[in-house]
Design a protein around this motif. Structure first.
Motif, PDB file in Angstrom:
ATOM      1  N   LYS A 112      -7.981   3.600  -5.151  1.00 23.32           N
ATOM      2  CA  LYS A 112      -7.783   3.144  -4.049  1.00 23.32           C
ATOM      3  C   LYS A 112      -6.576   2.111  -4.150  1.00 23.32           C
ATOM      4  O   LYS A 112      -6.280   1.368  -5.257  1.00 23.32           O
ATOM      5  CB  LYS A 112      -8.860   1.984  -3.657  1.00 23.32           C
ATOM      6  CG  LYS A 112     -10.239   3.182  -3.359  1.00 23.32           C
ATOM      7  CD  LYS A 112     -11.491   2.309  -2.778  1.00 23.32           C
ATOM      8  CE  LYS A 112     -12.481   3.081  -2.007  1.00 23.32           C
ATOM      9  NZ  LYS A 112     -13.517   2.271  -1.786  1.00 23.32           N
ATOM     10  N   ALA A 113      -5.940   1.755  -3.119  1.00 22.81           N
ATOM     11  CA  ALA A 113      -4.722   1.148  -3.092  1.00 22.81           C
ATOM     12  C   ALA A 113      -5.184  -0.337  -3.150  1.00 22.81           C
ATOM     13  O   ALA A 113      -6.146  -0.585  -2.439  1.00 22.81           O
ATOM     14  CB  ALA A 113      -3.723   1.335  -2.052  1.00 22.81           C
ATOM     15  N   HIS A 114      -4.516  -1.151  -4.041  1.00 21.97           N
ATOM     16  CA  HIS A 114      -4.809  -2.735  -4.027  1.00 21.97           C
ATOM     17  C   HIS A 114      -3.974  -3.358  -2.919  1.00 21.97           C
ATOM     18  O   HIS A 114      -2.633  -3.358  -2.823  1.00 21.97           O
ATOM     19  CB  HIS A 114      -4.669  -3.176  -5.440  1.00 21.97           C
ATOM     20  CG  HIS A 114      -5.548  -2.687  -6.380  1.00 21.97           C
ATOM     21  ND1 HIS A 114      -6.558  -3.374  -7.216  1.00 21.97           N
ATOM     22  CD2 HIS A 114      -5.875  -1.573  -6.698  1.00 21.97           C
ATOM     23  CE1 HIS A 114      -7.209  -2.838  -7.782  1.00 21.97           C
ATOM     24  NE2 HIS A 114      -7.008  -1.588  -7.641  1.00 21.97           N
ATOM     25  N   ASN A 115      -4.379  -4.215  -2.336  1.00 19.44           N
ATOM     26  CA  ASN A 115      -3.903  -4.976  -1.049  1.00 19.44           C
ATOM     27  C   ASN A 115      -3.526  -6.376  -1.602  1.00 19.44           C
ATOM     28  O   ASN A 115      -4.312  -6.801  -2.367  1.00 19.44           O
ATOM     29  CB  ASN A 115      -4.540  -4.952   0.265  1.00 19.44           C
ATOM     30  CG  ASN A 115      -4.773  -3.568   0.708  1.00 19.44           C
ATOM     31  OD1 ASN A 115      -3.743  -2.763   0.742  1.00 19.44           O
ATOM     32  ND2 ASN A 115      -5.866  -3.405   1.564  1.00 19.44           N
ATOM     33  N   SER A 163       0.936  -1.211  -0.125  1.00 20.57           N
ATOM     34  CA  SER A 163       0.088   0.074  -0.018  1.00 20.57           C
ATOM     35  C   SER A 163       0.901   1.332  -0.071  1.00 20.57           C
ATOM     36  O   SER A 163       0.554   2.286  -0.428  1.00 20.57           O
ATOM     37  CB  SER A 163      -0.871   0.015   1.228  1.00 20.57           C
ATOM     38  OG  SER A 163      -1.774  -0.917   1.302  1.00 20.57           O
ATOM     39  N   SER A 207       0.777   3.971  -2.854  1.00 16.93           N
ATOM     40  CA  SER A 207       0.458   5.418  -2.783  1.00 16.93           C
ATOM     41  C   SER A 207       1.779   6.246  -3.180  1.00 16.93           C
ATOM     42  O   SER A 207       1.297   7.369  -3.736  1.00 16.93           O
ATOM     43  CB  SER A 207       0.338   5.624  -1.336  1.00 16.93           C
ATOM     44  OG  SER A 207      -1.098   4.560  -0.784  1.00 16.93           O
TER      45      SER A 207
END
Length: 210
Positions: free
Chosen positions: A207-210, A67, A71
């Motif tokens: 949105k960040a991908h986890n 993340s 980011s």
């Protein structure tokens, strides 16, 4: 490698969809001519090759899973796109007050930065890394060695991008008599600057991908 021809067809459709690369190529072609557009295209292509090598080496997977790294790339890329958009709008604002000799000097300077603009616009977009990780595996047998297939597809995608942008730049240059009219260019540059800012904001909100 499976369904290579399907990969080529889908890649063509994806490449011609407008995005930040198309926006910056359009701006540089209209303001600096074919040379500016071609330099931008080479910058974009070099960035795509780096994304390909990163995907093959597994670096893209690290970016997607982290993340923090996602980011960092996301916000740096977003800020750069917004910067380019604001720079375009600012240049449009000052265009009518610039002398002809100053404009010639500025165009020569800007032409040198076209490669950098194309390169940074693409390399700082984490969605490109995600694209390579999610799109390329669809055409590879997971049980076999993926190094060579990934490399071939990445290079193929880059070559298709070069071909498309060369055609696109040539087309823009052919209709430049109309496109380079002061009023037409002001409208297009205004739209391009706004679009670049929009892409930057959109990227920042991803949105960040986890």
């Amino acid at each position: 490698m499976e369904n290579f021809y399907m990969f080529v067809i889908m890649s063509i459709f994806l490449i011609i969809l407008p995005g930040p690369d198309t926006a910056i190529s359009t701006k540089n072609t209209l303001t600096l001519g074919r040379t500016g557009g071609v330099k931008t295209m080479f910058g974009t292509s070099c960035a795509l090759l780096i994304h390909t090598l990163a995907a093959v080496a597994g670096l893209s997977a690290i970016i997607v899973k982290s993340s923090l790294l996602f980011s960092v790339f996301k916000y740096v890329g977003a800020v750069y796109l917004v910067y380019l958009g604001i720079k375009t709008l600012w240049a449009l604002r000052n265009k009518n007050t610039a002398a002809t000799t100053e404009m010639t000097t500025e165009n020569k300077y800007e032409s040198k930065s076209c490669f950098k603009q194309g390169f940074l616009t693409n390399i700082l977009n984490p969605k490109v890394a995600i694209f390579f990780l999610t799109f390329l595996p669809q055409f590879v047998d997971s049980e076999s060695n993926t190094f060579i297939p990934f490399l071939i597809m990445g290079i193929t995608y880059t070559v298709l991008t070069v071909v498309w942008f060369l055609f696109y730049i040539y087309l823009l240059n052919q209709i430049s008599a109309f496109m380079k009219r002061p009023k037409t260019q002001m409208v297009i540059e205004g739209i391009t600057g706004t679009v670049l800012i929009g892409f930057g904001i959109k990227l920042a909100l991803e949105k960040a991908h986890n």
